[in-house]
Design a protein around this motif. Structure first.
Motif, PDB file in Angstrom:
ATOM      1  N   PRO A  17       0.798  -1.230   0.000  1.00 21.55           N
ATOM      2  CA  PRO A  17       0.000   0.000   0.000  1.00 21.55           C
ATOM      3  C   PRO A  17       0.829   1.279   0.000  1.00 21.55           C
ATOM      4  O   PRO A  17       0.279   2.365   0.115  1.00 21.55           O
ATOM      5  N   GLY A  18       2.149   1.161  -0.136  1.00 18.59           N
ATOM      6  CA  GLY A  18       3.020   2.327   0.030  1.00 18.59           C
ATOM      7  C   GLY A  18       2.696   3.507  -0.867  1.00 18.59           C
ATOM      8  O   GLY A  18       2.671   4.657  -0.419  1.00 18.59           O
ATOM      9  N   LYS A  19       2.421   3.264  -2.144  1.00 18.00           N
ATOM     10  CA  LYS A  19       2.193   4.376  -3.072  1.00 18.00           C
ATOM     11  C   LYS A  19       0.927   5.140  -2.716  1.00 18.00           C
ATOM     12  O   LYS A  19       0.868   6.369  -2.846  1.00 18.00           O
ATOM     13  N   TRP A  20      -0.100   4.424  -2.250  1.00 16.88           N
ATOM     14  CA  TRP A  20      -1.339   5.093  -1.855  1.00 16.88           C
ATOM     15  C   TRP A  20      -1.175   5.792  -0.514  1.00 16.88           C
ATOM     16  O   TRP A  20      -1.778   6.838  -0.290  1.00 16.88           O
ATOM     17  N   ALA A  21      -0.358   5.216   0.362  1.00 19.62           N
ATOM     18  CA  ALA A  21      -0.110   5.853   1.659  1.00 19.62           C
ATOM     19  C   ALA A  21       0.603   7.185   1.476  1.00 19.62           C
ATOM     20  O   ALA A  21       0.333   8.152   2.206  1.00 19.62           O
ATOM     21  N   ARG A  22       1.501   7.267   0.501  1.00 24.70           N
ATOM     22  CA  ARG A  22       2.219   8.534   0.251  1.00 24.70           C
ATOM     23  C   ARG A  22       1.250   9.615  -0.227  1.00 24.70           C
ATOM     24  O   ARG A  22       1.334  10.770   0.211  1.00 24.70           O
ATOM     25  N   VAL A  23       0.341   9.251  -1.113  1.00 24.75           N
ATOM     26  CA  VAL A  23      -0.636  10.227  -1.599  1.00 24.75           C
ATOM     27  C   VAL A  23      -1.540  10.684  -0.453  1.00 24.75           C
ATOM     28  O   VAL A  23      -1.877  11.868  -0.339  1.00 24.75           O
ATOM     29  N   PRO A  29      -2.585  15.561   5.533  1.00 22.02           N
ATOM     30  CA  PRO A  29      -1.479  15.483   6.497  1.00 22.02           C
ATOM     31  C   PRO A  29      -1.935  15.520   7.948  1.00 22.02           C
ATOM     32  O   PRO A  29      -1.182  15.120   8.844  1.00 22.02           O
ATOM     33  N   ASP A  30      -3.168  15.984   8.197  1.00 22.20           N
ATOM     34  CA  ASP A  30      -3.663  16.069   9.570  1.00 22.20           C
ATOM     35  C   ASP A  30      -4.379  14.802  10.023  1.00 22.20           C
ATOM     36  O   ASP A  30      -4.806  14.710  11.181  1.00 22.20           O
ATOM     37  N   VAL A  31      -4.509  13.795   9.122  1.00 22.75           N
ATOM     38  CA  VAL A  31      -5.186  12.534   9.471  1.00 22.75           C
ATOM     39  C   VAL A  31      -4.171  11.387   9.355  1.00 22.75           C
ATOM     40  O   VAL A  31      -3.804  11.004   8.244  1.00 22.75           O
ATOM     41  N   PRO A  32      -3.723  10.832  10.471  1.00 19.83           N
ATOM     42  CA  PRO A  32      -2.750   9.725  10.401  1.00 19.83           C
ATOM     43  C   PRO A  32      -3.342   8.513   9.696  1.00 19.83           C
ATOM     44  O   PRO A  32      -4.527   8.195   9.860  1.00 19.83           O
ATOM     45  N   LEU A  33      -2.518   7.844   8.893  1.00 25.78           N
ATOM     46  CA  LEU A  33      -2.922   6.608   8.221  1.00 25.78           C
ATOM     47  C   LEU A  33      -2.250   5.444   8.946  1.00 25.78           C
ATOM     48  O   LEU A  33      -1.028   5.308   8.919  1.00 25.78           O
ATOM     49  N   ASP A  34      -3.048   4.610   9.609  1.00 24.61           N
ATOM     50  CA  ASP A  34      -2.532   3.462  10.347  1.00 24.61           C
ATOM     51  C   ASP A  34      -2.622   2.227   9.461  1.00 24.61           C
ATOM     52  O   ASP A  34      -3.724   1.795   9.090  1.00 24.61           O
ATOM     53  N   LEU A  35      -1.472   1.660   9.094  1.00 23.76           N
ATOM     54  CA  LEU A  35      -1.422   0.464   8.253  1.00 23.76           C
ATOM     55  C   LEU A  35      -1.403  -0.773   9.144  1.00 23.76           C
ATOM     56  O   LEU A  35      -0.588  -0.894  10.051  1.00 23.76           O
ATOM     57  N   LEU A  36      -2.323  -1.698   8.850  1.00 22.40           N
ATOM     58  CA  LEU A  36      -2.495  -2.899   9.665  1.00 22.40           C
ATOM     59  C   LEU A  36      -2.299  -4.135   8.799  1.00 22.40           C
ATOM     60  O   LEU A  36      -3.148  -4.455   7.960  1.00 22.40           O
ATOM     61  N   ALA A  37      -1.157  -4.811   8.956  1.00 19.94           N
ATOM     62  CA  ALA A  37      -0.890  -6.041   8.208  1.00 19.94           C
ATOM     63  C   ALA A  37      -1.652  -7.196   8.851  1.00 19.94           C
ATOM     64  O   ALA A  37      -1.550  -7.422  10.061  1.00 19.94           O
TER      65      ALA A  37
END
Length: 254
Positions: A17-23, A29-37
């Motif tokens: 999901p890295g490319k979408w997480a960067r976008v 920028p004010d909403v953290p994106l928590d990635l859950l494997a």
């Protein structure tokens, strides 16, 4: 102190999901994106139980509960030791070529086999990682999506494409009853929408067009009648010339 909301995104092995997480970080920028494997078998359960807002999972999912947008379909490959006779194959391998091989069917299989090729193993490995260990021990071979073959890469193993094998499809999925603005924002990102075309909270609002100032309209001069002097209004008697007024009538002789 107010804590900004976060967006929890689950993803299964083989999905990056890295490319979408960067976008996401650029747009919100004010909403953290928590990635859950999560394990492949737990992707749907994670969404149903509300442990993630959305997920990059493998189809199928329960469409009565979850919405899903298919993103891409993966190529299926067969993984085997480099000393295996399949290593001599330069082109795609067919399922019929595996008839004499033990083909592992792990419990977290992502291909949904109805008729597994080759010879069955004595027991099913618990995970794909366990099956890879058995392949490395030259006990049998394993069919997986190409991303999983790369994830479990080993120097002593290689793989070939299997054109007639089932394929795995990756999708963005989320609970139907929780289609929030943040979910809409992530949908826009994976679909390649621009900021202005996004439906989520990060969508840019187009400025209202400014009203143009009204232009002053010049009054057209009224046509001048014959014998009328400049500045004299229509219907107004001409004023006598000052010099003529002084002269007046001719004086009488004394």
């Amino acid at each position: 102190m107010q804590v900004n909301p976060s967006f929890r995104l689950a993803y299964v092995p083989g999905v990056t999901p890295g490319k979408w997480a960067r976008v996401w970080g650029e747009r919100l920028p004010d909403v953290p994106l928590d990635l859950l494997a999560v394990p492949a078998a737990d992707g749907e359960r994670t969404l149903r139980e509300g442990d993630a807002d959305a997920g990059l999972v493998r189809l199928p999912v329960d469409k009565d509960v979850l919405s899903a947008i298919p993103l891409y379909t993966e190529t299926t490959v067969v993984v085997f030791p480099k000393e295996h006779w399949l290593a001599a194959a330069e082109d795609d391998v067919a399922l019929a070529d595996l008839a004499d091989d033990v083909v592992f069917h792990p419990l977290d299989d992502t291909l949904g086999w109805t008729d597994l090729p080759g010879r069955p193993a004595i027991e099913r490995p618990a995970t794909t990682a366990d099956a890879i260990e058995l392949v490395a021990a030259n006990v049998g071979v394993l069919l997986v999506p190409q991303s999983l073959a790369r994830l479990h890469h080993r120097r002593d193993l290689t793989y070939r494409t299997v054109a007639d094998a089932p394929q795995s499809q990756v999708a963005l999925s989320w609970p139907q009853e929780r289609t929030t603005d943040l979910v809409e924002e992530f949908i826009g990102i994976v679909r390649g929408r621009t900021v202005n075309s996004s439906r989520g909270r990060g969508a840019a609002q187009a400025p209202e067009p400014k009203a143009e100032p009204k232009k002053a309209t010049a009054r057209r001069p009224q046509p001048q009648k014959a014998g009328q002097k400049t500045g004299q209004k229509s219907g107004q008697k001409p004023r006598p010339n000052a010099a003529a007024a002084k002269r007046g009538k001719p004086r009488r002789g004394r």
